[in-house]
Design a protein around this motif. Structure first.
Motif, PDB file in Angstrom:
ATOM      1  N   ARG A   8     -11.684   7.734  11.673  1.00 53.02           N
ATOM      2  CA  ARG A   8     -10.722   7.955  10.821  1.00 53.02           C
ATOM      3  C   ARG A   8      -9.706   6.568  10.550  1.00 53.02           C
ATOM      4  NH1 ARG A   8      -6.908  12.178   9.861  1.00 53.02           N
ATOM      5  NH2 ARG A   8      -4.771  11.440   9.227  1.00 53.02           N
ATOM      6  N   THR A   9      -9.649   5.800  11.448  1.00 52.68           N
ATOM      7  CA  THR A   9      -9.070   4.244  11.126  1.00 52.68           C
ATOM      8  C   THR A   9      -9.935   3.611  10.127  1.00 52.68           C
ATOM      9  OG1 THR A   9      -8.106   4.325  13.316  1.00 52.68           O
ATOM     10  CG2 THR A   9      -8.545   2.195  12.291  1.00 52.68           C
ATOM     11  N   TYR A  10     -11.225   3.722  10.341  1.00 51.87           N
ATOM     12  CA  TYR A  10     -12.057   3.005   9.351  1.00 51.87           C
ATOM     13  C   TYR A  10     -11.973   3.643   7.891  1.00 51.87           C
ATOM     14  CZ  TYR A  10     -16.490   2.723   6.794  1.00 51.87           C
ATOM     15  OH  TYR A  10     -17.557   2.300   5.896  1.00 51.87           O
ATOM     16  N   LEU A  11     -11.929   4.876   7.722  1.00 44.05           N
ATOM     17  CA  LEU A  11     -11.743   5.486   6.461  1.00 44.05           C
ATOM     18  C   LEU A  11     -10.284   4.933   5.787  1.00 44.05           C
ATOM     19  CD1 LEU A  11     -13.228   9.069   6.649  1.00 44.05           C
ATOM     20  CD2 LEU A  11     -14.188   7.054   5.565  1.00 44.05           C
ATOM     21  N   GLU A  12      -9.237   5.113   6.684  1.00 44.53           N
ATOM     22  CA  GLU A  12      -7.782   4.676   6.340  1.00 44.53           C
ATOM     23  C   GLU A  12      -8.016   3.158   5.791  1.00 44.53           C
ATOM     24  OE1 GLU A  12      -5.544   5.457   9.764  1.00 44.53           O
ATOM     25  OE2 GLU A  12      -5.353   7.569   9.075  1.00 44.53           O
ATOM     26  N   ILE A  13      -8.760   2.279   6.143  1.00 48.39           N
ATOM     27  CA  ILE A  13      -8.849   0.728   5.896  1.00 48.39           C
ATOM     28  C   ILE A  13      -9.401   0.730   4.576  1.00 48.39           C
ATOM     29  CG2 ILE A  13      -9.537  -1.369   6.508  1.00 48.39           C
ATOM     30  CD1 ILE A  13      -8.858  -0.538   9.589  1.00 48.39           C
ATOM     31  N   LYS A  14     -10.620   1.435   4.884  1.00 47.81           N
ATOM     32  CA  LYS A  14     -11.472   1.315   3.450  1.00 47.81           C
ATOM     33  C   LYS A  14     -10.606   1.897   2.221  1.00 47.81           C
ATOM     34  CE  LYS A  14     -15.924   3.030   1.991  1.00 47.81           C
ATOM     35  NZ  LYS A  14     -17.197   3.795   2.249  1.00 47.81           N
ATOM     36  N   PHE A  15     -10.184   3.214   2.483  1.00 53.26           N
ATOM     37  CA  PHE A  15      -9.510   3.636   1.124  1.00 53.26           C
ATOM     38  C   PHE A  15      -8.162   2.782   0.910  1.00 53.26           C
ATOM     39  CE2 PHE A  15     -12.499   6.931   1.641  1.00 53.26           C
ATOM     40  CZ  PHE A  15     -13.020   7.129   0.551  1.00 53.26           C
ATOM     41  N   ALA A  16      -7.441   2.201   1.840  1.00 52.83           N
ATOM     42  CA  ALA A  16      -6.392   1.429   1.632  1.00 52.83           C
ATOM     43  C   ALA A  16      -6.780   0.197   0.835  1.00 52.83           C
ATOM     44  CB  ALA A  16      -5.741   0.882   2.581  1.00 52.83           C
ATOM     45  N   SER A  17      -8.068  -0.518   0.966  1.00 53.97           N
ATOM     46  CA  SER A  17      -8.815  -1.547   0.085  1.00 53.97           C
ATOM     47  C   SER A  17      -8.920  -0.920  -1.203  1.00 53.97           C
ATOM     48  CB  SER A  17      -9.980  -2.161   0.773  1.00 53.97           C
ATOM     49  OG  SER A  17     -10.890  -1.083   0.755  1.00 53.97           O
ATOM     50  N   TYR A  18      -9.305   0.414  -1.549  1.00 55.95           N
ATOM     51  CA  TYR A  18      -9.673   0.660  -2.771  1.00 55.95           C
ATOM     52  C   TYR A  18      -8.271   1.018  -3.409  1.00 55.95           C
ATOM     53  CZ  TYR A  18     -14.495   1.982  -1.304  1.00 55.95           C
ATOM     54  OH  TYR A  18     -15.852   1.989  -0.769  1.00 55.95           O
ATOM     55  N   ARG A  19      -7.210   1.372  -2.813  1.00 58.98           N
ATOM     56  CA  ARG A  19      -6.108   1.594  -3.664  1.00 58.98           C
ATOM     57  C   ARG A  19      -5.496   0.182  -4.119  1.00 58.98           C
ATOM     58  NH1 ARG A  19      -5.564   5.485   0.188  1.00 58.98           N
ATOM     59  NH2 ARG A  19      -4.255   4.294   1.752  1.00 58.98           N
ATOM     60  N   ARG A  20      -5.763  -0.891  -3.187  1.00 59.15           N
ATOM     61  CA  ARG A  20      -5.101  -2.039  -3.588  1.00 59.15           C
ATOM     62  C   ARG A  20      -5.867  -2.796  -4.769  1.00 59.15           C
ATOM     63  NH1 ARG A  20      -7.361  -6.429  -2.198  1.00 59.15           N
ATOM     64  NH2 ARG A  20      -8.595  -5.717  -0.507  1.00 59.15           N
ATOM     65  N   LEU A  21      -7.363  -2.568  -4.810  1.00 60.78           N
ATOM     66  CA  LEU A  21      -8.074  -2.963  -5.961  1.00 60.78           C
ATOM     67  C   LEU A  21      -7.735  -2.082  -7.164  1.00 60.78           C
ATOM     68  CD1 LEU A  21     -11.640  -3.283  -4.274  1.00 60.78           C
ATOM     69  CD2 LEU A  21     -10.208  -5.164  -4.910  1.00 60.78           C
ATOM     70  N   ARG A  22      -7.426  -0.837  -6.890  1.00 60.42           N
ATOM     71  CA  ARG A  22      -7.163  -0.051  -8.255  1.00 60.42           C
ATOM     72  C   ARG A  22      -5.852  -0.569  -8.914  1.00 60.42           C
ATOM     73  NH1 ARG A  22      -5.350   5.228  -6.471  1.00 60.42           N
ATOM     74  NH2 ARG A  22      -3.620   4.144  -6.178  1.00 60.42           N
ATOM     75  N   ASP A  23      -4.678  -0.794  -7.812  1.00 63.69           N
ATOM     76  CA  ASP A  23      -3.301  -1.456  -8.122  1.00 63.69           C
ATOM     77  C   ASP A  23      -3.575  -2.789  -8.844  1.00 63.69           C
ATOM     78  OD1 ASP A  23      -2.387   0.812  -7.137  1.00 63.69           O
ATOM     79  OD2 ASP A  23      -1.782  -0.073  -5.276  1.00 63.69           O
ATOM     80  N   GLU A  24      -4.615  -3.515  -8.554  1.00 65.94           N
ATOM     81  CA  GLU A  24      -4.701  -4.930  -9.036  1.00 65.94           C
ATOM     82  C   GLU A  24      -5.451  -4.870 -10.512  1.00 65.94           C
ATOM     83  OE1 GLU A  24      -6.799  -7.169  -6.164  1.00 65.94           O
ATOM     84  OE2 GLU A  24      -5.108  -7.104  -4.771  1.00 65.94           O
ATOM     85  N   GLY A  25      -5.795  -3.493 -10.791  1.00 61.87           N
ATOM     86  CA  GLY A  25      -6.634  -3.285 -11.914  1.00 61.87           C
ATOM     87  C   GLY A  25      -8.036  -3.866 -11.974  1.00 61.87           C
ATOM     88  N   ARG A  26      -8.511  -3.963 -10.680  1.00 58.79           N
ATOM     89  CA  ARG A  26     -10.079  -4.011 -10.680  1.00 58.79           C
ATOM     90  C   ARG A  26     -10.885  -2.955 -10.160  1.00 58.79           C
ATOM     91  NH1 ARG A  26      -9.738  -8.611  -6.089  1.00 58.79           N
ATOM     92  NH2 ARG A  26     -11.811  -8.087  -6.167  1.00 58.79           N
ATOM     93  N   GLY A  27     -10.494  -1.804 -10.566  1.00 61.21           N
ATOM     94  CA  GLY A  27     -11.331  -0.665 -10.149  1.00 61.21           C
ATOM     95  C   GLY A  27     -10.515   0.782 -10.374  1.00 61.21           C
ATOM     96  N   ASP A  28     -11.299   1.851 -10.250  1.00 56.75           N
ATOM     97  CA  ASP A  28     -10.829   3.223 -10.242  1.00 56.75           C
ATOM     98  C   ASP A  28     -11.469   4.062  -9.855  1.00 56.75           C
ATOM     99  OD1 ASP A  28      -8.525   4.958 -10.635  1.00 56.75           O
ATOM    100  OD2 ASP A  28      -8.014   4.428 -12.741  1.00 56.75           O
ATOM    101  N   TRP A  29     -11.323   5.337  -9.756  1.00 59.10           N
ATOM    102  CA  TRP A  29     -12.360   6.552  -9.553  1.00 59.10           C
ATOM    103  C   TRP A  29     -12.149   7.204 -10.860  1.00 59.10           C
ATOM    104  CZ3 TRP A  29     -14.603   6.511  -4.945  1.00 59.10           C
ATOM    105  CH2 TRP A  29     -14.064   5.509  -3.979  1.00 59.10           C
ATOM    106  N   TYR A  30     -13.443   7.849 -10.832  1.00 58.99           N
ATOM    107  CA  TYR A  30     -13.631   8.532 -11.994  1.00 58.99           C
ATOM    108  C   TYR A  30     -14.418   9.897 -11.859  1.00 58.99           C
ATOM    109  CZ  TYR A  30     -13.232   4.071 -14.036  1.00 58.99           C
ATOM    110  OH  TYR A  30     -12.704   2.635 -14.416  1.00 58.99           O
ATOM    111  N   GLY A  31     -14.195  10.881 -12.652  1.00 58.28           N
ATOM    112  CA  GLY A  31     -14.636  11.976 -12.157  1.00 58.28           C
ATOM    113  C   GLY A  31     -15.037  12.977 -13.407  1.00 58.28           C
ATOM    114  N   ALA A  32     -15.975  14.131 -13.265  1.00 57.72           N
ATOM    115  CA  ALA A  32     -16.303  14.851 -14.322  1.00 57.72           C
ATOM    116  C   ALA A  32     -15.850  16.393 -13.856  1.00 57.72           C
ATOM    117  CB  ALA A  32     -17.790  15.177 -14.428  1.00 57.72           C
TER     118      ALA A  32
END
Length: 124
Positions: free
Chosen positions: A4-28
């Motif tokens: 759980r801690t691993y996932l929290e850290i991993k997704f926090a880094s994705y949020r940071r990258l998204r907030d910096e304009g360096r990525g996002d999530w996409y869906g169909a």
């Protein structure tokens, strides 16, 4: 640390990258607006991005949904400044699919494949 801690850290880094304009999530989504497939694409800041968590709901697999999503997201990213996109497939089956979308093997054993922006000659 636990999973759980691993996932929290991993997704926090994705949020940071998204907030910096360096990525996002996409869906169909299906016709009832339910998410049926998704992926993330995150830029390393040097023109290379990596797909994250390409997933499809089981009942929608083998219908081309993930292929269309990966293709559209990748084409948009390469047309908007990225130079290369990397995807790591855990199995040979998905690796074959990604090859049909223009990815080529660049490392082993983890089925790492890359797709580059077209050169000026290829784009013409």
């Amino acid at each position: 640390a636990d999973f759980r801690t691993y996932l929290e850290i991993k997704f926090a880094s994705y949020r940071r990258l998204r907030d910096e304009g360096r990525g996002d999530w996409y869906g169909a989504v299906d016709d009832r607006r339910r998410l049926i497939a998704g992926c993330g694409l995150f830029d390393d800041g040097c023109g290379v991005a990596r797909y994250q968590s390409v997933v499809t709901r089981p009942e929608w697999r083998r219908r081309g949904v993930a292929s269309a999503l990966v293709s559209q997201v990748g084409s948009w990213a390469l047309a908007n400044g990225l130079q290369k996109i990397v995807i790591v497939a855990q199995e040979e089956g998905p690796a074959r699919l990604y090859k049909t979308l223009g990815f080529a093997p660049v490392a082993t054993p983890a089925w790492t494949l890359a797709r580059s922006a077209p050169t000026h000659e290829e784009a013409a």
